[in-house]
Motif scaffolding. Structure first.
Motif, PDB file in Angstrom:
ATOM      1  N   MET A  92       0.716  -1.000   0.034  1.00  0.00           N
ATOM      2  CA  MET A  92      -0.014   0.005  -0.015  1.00  0.00           C
ATOM      3  C   MET A  92       1.064   1.117  -0.072  1.00  0.00           C
ATOM      4  O   MET A  92       0.446   2.094  -0.557  1.00  0.00           O
ATOM      5  CB  MET A  92      -1.052   0.164   1.374  1.00  0.00           C
ATOM      6  N   SER A  93       1.924   1.217   0.992  1.00  0.00           N
ATOM      7  CA  SER A  93       2.741   2.582   0.642  1.00  0.00           C
ATOM      8  C   SER A  93       3.219   2.757  -0.767  1.00  0.00           C
ATOM      9  O   SER A  93       3.605   3.901  -0.949  1.00  0.00           O
ATOM     10  CB  SER A  93       4.134   2.146   1.618  1.00  0.00           C
ATOM     11  N   ASN A  94       3.844   1.775  -1.508  1.00  0.00           N
ATOM     12  CA  ASN A  94       4.195   1.980  -2.727  1.00  0.00           C
ATOM     13  C   ASN A  94       3.117   2.688  -3.698  1.00  0.00           C
ATOM     14  O   ASN A  94       3.334   3.732  -4.250  1.00  0.00           O
ATOM     15  CB  ASN A  94       4.601   0.779  -3.488  1.00  0.00           C
ATOM     16  N   GLU A  95       1.876   1.969  -3.621  1.00  0.00           N
ATOM     17  CA  GLU A  95       0.742   2.650  -4.444  1.00  0.00           C
ATOM     18  C   GLU A  95       0.508   3.928  -3.881  1.00  0.00           C
ATOM     19  O   GLU A  95       0.186   4.965  -4.749  1.00  0.00           O
ATOM     20  CB  GLU A  95      -0.449   1.623  -4.274  1.00  0.00           C
ATOM     21  N   LEU A  96       0.332   4.332  -2.688  1.00  0.00           N
ATOM     22  CA  LEU A  96       0.069   5.569  -2.259  1.00  0.00           C
ATOM     23  C   LEU A  96       0.885   6.691  -2.499  1.00  0.00           C
ATOM     24  O   LEU A  96       0.927   7.864  -2.706  1.00  0.00           O
ATOM     25  CB  LEU A  96      -0.326   5.314  -0.661  1.00  0.00           C
ATOM     26  N   GLY A  97       2.440   6.117  -2.307  1.00  0.00           N
ATOM     27  CA  GLY A  97       3.471   7.051  -2.471  1.00  0.00           C
ATOM     28  C   GLY A  97       3.511   7.517  -4.238  1.00  0.00           C
ATOM     29  O   GLY A  97       3.580   8.773  -4.358  1.00  0.00           O
ATOM     30  N   ASN A  98       3.010   6.669  -4.927  1.00  0.00           N
ATOM     31  CA  ASN A  98       3.064   7.017  -6.622  1.00  0.00           C
ATOM     32  C   ASN A  98       1.868   8.096  -6.668  1.00  0.00           C
ATOM     33  O   ASN A  98       1.981   8.907  -7.328  1.00  0.00           O
ATOM     34  CB  ASN A  98       2.421   5.595  -7.208  1.00  0.00           C
ATOM     35  N   ALA A  99       0.684   7.907  -5.782  1.00  0.00           N
ATOM     36  CA  ALA A  99      -0.387   8.860  -6.225  1.00  0.00           C
ATOM     37  C   ALA A  99      -0.020  10.159  -5.552  1.00  0.00           C
ATOM     38  O   ALA A  99      -0.083  11.237  -6.068  1.00  0.00           O
ATOM     39  CB  ALA A  99      -1.676   8.288  -5.527  1.00  0.00           C
ATOM     40  N   LEU A 100       0.505  10.180  -4.397  1.00  0.00           N
ATOM     41  CA  LEU A 100       0.768  11.213  -3.464  1.00  0.00           C
ATOM     42  C   LEU A 100       1.988  12.110  -4.154  1.00  0.00           C
ATOM     43  O   LEU A 100       2.097  13.197  -4.113  1.00  0.00           O
ATOM     44  CB  LEU A 100       1.402  11.081  -2.024  1.00  0.00           C
ATOM     45  N   GLY A 101       2.850  11.620  -4.682  1.00  0.00           N
ATOM     46  CA  GLY A 101       4.208  12.437  -5.673  1.00  0.00           C
ATOM     47  C   GLY A 101       3.652  13.250  -6.707  1.00  0.00           C
ATOM     48  O   GLY A 101       3.771  14.512  -6.535  1.00  0.00           O
ATOM     49  N   ILE A 102       2.585  12.556  -7.282  1.00  0.00           N
ATOM     50  CA  ILE A 102       1.785  13.619  -8.365  1.00  0.00           C
ATOM     51  C   ILE A 102       0.874  14.636  -7.578  1.00  0.00           C
ATOM     52  O   ILE A 102       0.998  15.767  -7.968  1.00  0.00           O
ATOM     53  CB  ILE A 102       1.175  12.852  -9.551  1.00  0.00           C
ATOM     54  N   SER A 103       0.287  14.160  -6.615  1.00  0.00           N
ATOM     55  CA  SER A 103      -0.699  15.218  -6.027  1.00  0.00           C
ATOM     56  C   SER A 103      -0.268  16.179  -5.405  1.00  0.00           C
ATOM     57  O   SER A 103      -0.307  17.251  -5.418  1.00  0.00           O
ATOM     58  CB  SER A 103      -1.576  14.323  -5.004  1.00  0.00           C
ATOM     59  N   LEU A 104       0.726  15.801  -4.395  1.00  0.00           N
ATOM     60  CA  LEU A 104       1.303  16.821  -3.442  1.00  0.00           C
ATOM     61  C   LEU A 104       2.554  17.749  -4.264  1.00  0.00           C
ATOM     62  O   LEU A 104       2.484  18.962  -4.083  1.00  0.00           O
ATOM     63  CB  LEU A 104       1.909  16.198  -2.245  1.00  0.00           C
ATOM     64  N   LEU A 105       3.484  17.031  -4.757  1.00  0.00           N
ATOM     65  CA  LEU A 105       4.454  17.927  -5.409  1.00  0.00           C
ATOM     66  C   LEU A 105       4.147  18.267  -6.792  1.00  0.00           C
ATOM     67  O   LEU A 105       4.658  19.367  -7.087  1.00  0.00           O
ATOM     68  CB  LEU A 105       5.741  16.742  -5.466  1.00  0.00           C
ATOM     69  N   GLY A 106       3.192  17.428  -7.416  1.00  0.00           N
ATOM     70  CA  GLY A 106       2.794  18.036  -8.723  1.00  0.00           C
ATOM     71  C   GLY A 106       1.841  19.241  -8.314  1.00  0.00           C
ATOM     72  O   GLY A 106       2.055  20.360  -9.170  1.00  0.00           O
ATOM     73  N   SER A 107       1.088  19.157  -7.297  1.00  0.00           N
ATOM     74  CA  SER A 107       0.258  20.591  -7.026  1.00  0.00           C
ATOM     75  C   SER A 107       1.255  21.643  -6.410  1.00  0.00           C
ATOM     76  O   SER A 107       0.989  22.674  -6.686  1.00  0.00           O
ATOM     77  CB  SER A 107      -0.314  20.058  -5.588  1.00  0.00           C
ATOM     78  N   LEU A 108       2.417  21.331  -5.868  1.00  0.00           N
ATOM     79  CA  LEU A 108       3.355  22.273  -5.315  1.00  0.00           C
ATOM     80  C   LEU A 108       3.974  23.027  -6.744  1.00  0.00           C
ATOM     81  O   LEU A 108       3.921  24.197  -6.706  1.00  0.00           O
ATOM     82  CB  LEU A 108       4.429  21.691  -4.674  1.00  0.00           C
ATOM     83  N   ALA A 109       4.358  22.163  -7.767  1.00  0.00           N
ATOM     84  CA  ALA A 109       4.840  22.687  -8.964  1.00  0.00           C
ATOM     85  C   ALA A 109       3.747  23.499  -9.395  1.00  0.00           C
ATOM     86  O   ALA A 109       4.067  24.486 -10.108  1.00  0.00           O
ATOM     87  CB  ALA A 109       5.280  21.841  -9.803  1.00  0.00           C
ATOM     88  N   ALA A 110       2.423  22.903  -9.615  1.00  0.00           N
ATOM     89  CA  ALA A 110       1.365  23.814 -10.299  1.00  0.00           C
ATOM     90  C   ALA A 110       1.153  25.326  -9.562  1.00  0.00           C
ATOM     91  O   ALA A 110       0.680  26.094 -10.351  1.00  0.00           O
ATOM     92  CB  ALA A 110      -0.010  23.027 -10.037  1.00  0.00           C
ATOM     93  N   PHE A 111       1.292  25.081  -8.269  1.00  0.00           N
ATOM     94  CA  PHE A 111       0.928  26.565  -7.475  1.00  0.00           C
ATOM     95  C   PHE A 111       2.213  27.433  -7.679  1.00  0.00           C
ATOM     96  O   PHE A 111       1.713  28.609  -8.047  1.00  0.00           O
ATOM     97  CB  PHE A 111       1.196  26.119  -6.099  1.00  0.00           C
ATOM     98  N   LEU A 112       3.208  27.089  -7.867  1.00  0.00           N
ATOM     99  CA  LEU A 112       4.345  28.098  -8.355  1.00  0.00           C
ATOM    100  C   LEU A 112       4.253  28.504  -9.880  1.00  0.00           C
ATOM    101  O   LEU A 112       4.558  29.790 -10.079  1.00  0.00           O
ATOM    102  CB  LEU A 112       5.696  27.478  -7.968  1.00  0.00           C
ATOM    103  N   PHE A 113       3.590  27.610 -10.806  1.00  0.00           N
ATOM    104  CA  PHE A 113       3.419  28.116 -12.025  1.00  0.00           C
ATOM    105  C   PHE A 113       2.204  28.957 -11.938  1.00  0.00           C
ATOM    106  O   PHE A 113       2.624  29.990 -12.754  1.00  0.00           O
ATOM    107  CB  PHE A 113       3.080  26.906 -12.816  1.00  0.00           C
ATOM    108  N   ARG A 114       1.318  28.800 -11.200  1.00  0.00           N
ATOM    109  CA  ARG A 114       0.332  29.939 -11.096  1.00  0.00           C
ATOM    110  C   ARG A 114       0.747  31.118 -10.533  1.00  0.00           C
ATOM    111  O   ARG A 114       0.148  32.268 -10.898  1.00  0.00           O
ATOM    112  CB  ARG A 114      -0.811  29.219 -10.089  1.00  0.00           C
TER     113      ARG A 114
END
Length: 501
Positions: free
Chosen positions: A400-422
């Motif tokens: 479960m940690s693998n699958e959750l990490g795969n999703a959280l990477g895009i969600s949290l760090l992807g959202s951080l990148a999206a916030f800075l772009f905005r």
């Protein structure tokens, strides 16, 4: 030919069927990294929708993995495997022909529902196929390598398909493998079930799934659209439900998630490693895919070829982990994985608006060594850290940690990148691809948009590198030094893992 000779052949044929599904589940966690520019152009998702398209699959898999593993034990692993494969195929067909972002997100969620049945059921089926400990240990190694290879080659496969076909082709490739499995699995595989005490707590399943989705939605909404009332309410509700979930697990006789396992430091380090390695890998993979195509201007085929060296190193490291453990021990190998990952991530900070291809390849090659070691060692280390009778729960949490990490990477760090772009971008649109496709876009505006995206990329990857190094130093302090006898038999606990699934 005697039955003694034919039985192993039948087992390996059945194992090959299961591996096909395992590869699909892993690959679909990353196959869209290079496809997103094409999807954005075709069905124009918003910034928030684009992130959901990428990670709803992983969230559904992670939130239901343990529950479906328990249900499979009670009602039959093969039954769950067949039902999950059918759902996965239906979701894949729906995703391939989705005319809107909403339908694509729903189809990806359906694929995740099917995928959540495949990993725990597939591992139990392997235990039944290989009663011989040596064959079983060999099968575990192949299983782990296939799962890692699926994650690694997903972007490459996606890029090769997109060079010749439309974006939906990355989903249609699932259908032949699913069809073959559904046709032959009832013949080659046997049903597996266990008489387990207690029952699966339905409220806990709902709490974990709803809490995770609400909390992540709040993060995504804040990054894409800014702070709002509904975003804050969703975040508070999500955190509150997850807290309720944790409290409930501590009071249940048969908890969905056995949180008492985290009292063991070695188990905690192993699970955090599984989570963080996939957080870093998925965030770097997604953001790099956009970077190569939309910033550096590579076409999808060239981007796929640039991803090949890292994918090859990751797969080789996963396969060669046993040899590494024989030489330096499991503790040293797991610690080394963090520092390879962190160093590789730091190399990606050298990638700028121009001329960053070499830095990207170097980053994936160095980090690939760490990812490969991590993917192979996490489950085995987690299982070895707990009593034998709790090995099944430990293995499920590690997966479960693998699958959750795969999703959280895009969600949290992807959202951080999206916030800075905005925040730093020209404000023309919510994403880099949308901005660059704006008619009559001035060169200065395009340059500002690319600069803003690279800043977001560097920030997100820098955070991942810091977390990876921090966990590495924690592992140095918390992981006990091992005896030589443990180094000499790295498959011992893997065998215990399957015996207790």
């Amino acid at each position: 030919m005697s039955s003694r000779d034919t039985t192993p052949r039948r087992a390996w044929l059945g194992f090959t069927l299961v591996l096909g599904l395992v590869a699909l589940v892993a690959m679909d966690g990353s196959v869209l990294y290079l496809a997103m520019p094409g999807i954005t152009e075709a069905i124009t998702p918003s910034a928030g929708q684009a992130l959901w398209i990428l990670d709803i699959y992983g969230f559904v898999v992670a939130s239901l993995l343990i529950a479906f593993g328990n249900l499979g034990d009670r009602h039959g692993r093969l039954r769950f495997l067949l039902g999950g494969a059918a759902l996965f195929g239906i979701g894949s067909a729906g995703a391939a022909f989705s005319p809107s972002p909403e339908l694509l997100i729903a189809s990806r969620a359906l694929m995740g529902l099917g995928g959540a049945t495949l990993l725990p059921s597939g591992l139990a089926i392997i235990s039944n196929l290989f009663p011989d400990p040596k064959q079983r240990a060999r099968a575990i190694g192949i299983f782990a390598a296939t799962f890692a290879a699926g994650f690694a080659v997903g972007p490459v496969v996606g890029g090769l398909l997109l060079n010749h076909f439309w974006w939906g082709s990355v989903f249609l490739i699932n259908l032949p493998i699913v069809a073959v499995f559904l046709a032959f699995a009832p013949v080659l595989l046997k049903e597996v079930r266990e008489a387990l005490p207690g029952r699966v707590d339905a409220l806990s399943v709902a709490q974990s799934a709803i809490g995770i989705l609400l909390a992540v939605y709040s993060v995504k909404a804040a990054a894409a659209e800014g702070i709002s009332l509904h975003q804050v309410v969703a975040g508070v509700a999500g955190v509150g439900i997850l807290w309720w979930f944790v409290r409930r697990q501590l009071t249940l006789a048969d908890p969905l998630l056995d949180l008492t396992l985290f009292r063991d430091r070695v188990f905690t380090v192993a699970v955090l490693t599984g989570l963080l390695s996939l957080v870093a890998w998925s965030a770097a993979g997604y953001l790099s895919g956009v970077y190569l195509q939309s910033v550096l201007g590579f076409d999808v085929l060239a981007a796929a070829f640039l991803a090949l060296p890292g994918a090859a190193v990751l797969t080789a490291a996963c396969i060669g982990t046993t040899g590494v453990v024989d030489r330096i021990g499991k503790r040293s190998a797991l610690i080394a994985s963090h520092f390879f990952m962190g160093t590789g991530l730091l190399l990606l900070l050298l990638a700028g608006v121009s001329g960053g291809a070499v830095a990207y390849v170097a980053s994936t090659v160095v980090a690939g060594v760490g990812y490969g070691l991590s993917f192979s060692l996490v489950a085995e280390t987690a299982v070895a850290a707990v009593p034998q009778e709790r090995a099944g729960s430990a293995g499920a949490i590690a997966e479960m940690s693998n699958e959750l990490g795969n999703a959280l990477g895009i969600s949290l760090l992807g959202s951080l990148a999206a916030f800075l772009f905005r925040l730093l971008g020209p404000g023309t649109a919510g994403t880099l691809d949308e901005t660059l496709s704006t008619p009559g876009l001035a060169a200065e505006t395009a340059a500002q948009a690319k600069d803003a995206f690279v800043t977001g990329l560097h920030t997100a990857i820098g955070v991942a590198a810091v977390l990876t190094f921090a966990l590495g130093f924690l592992a140095v302090r918390w992981l006990p030094r091992e005896e030589r006898s443990e180094k000499a038999d790295p498959t011992r606990h893997q065998e215990q893992d399957l015996e207790n699934v």
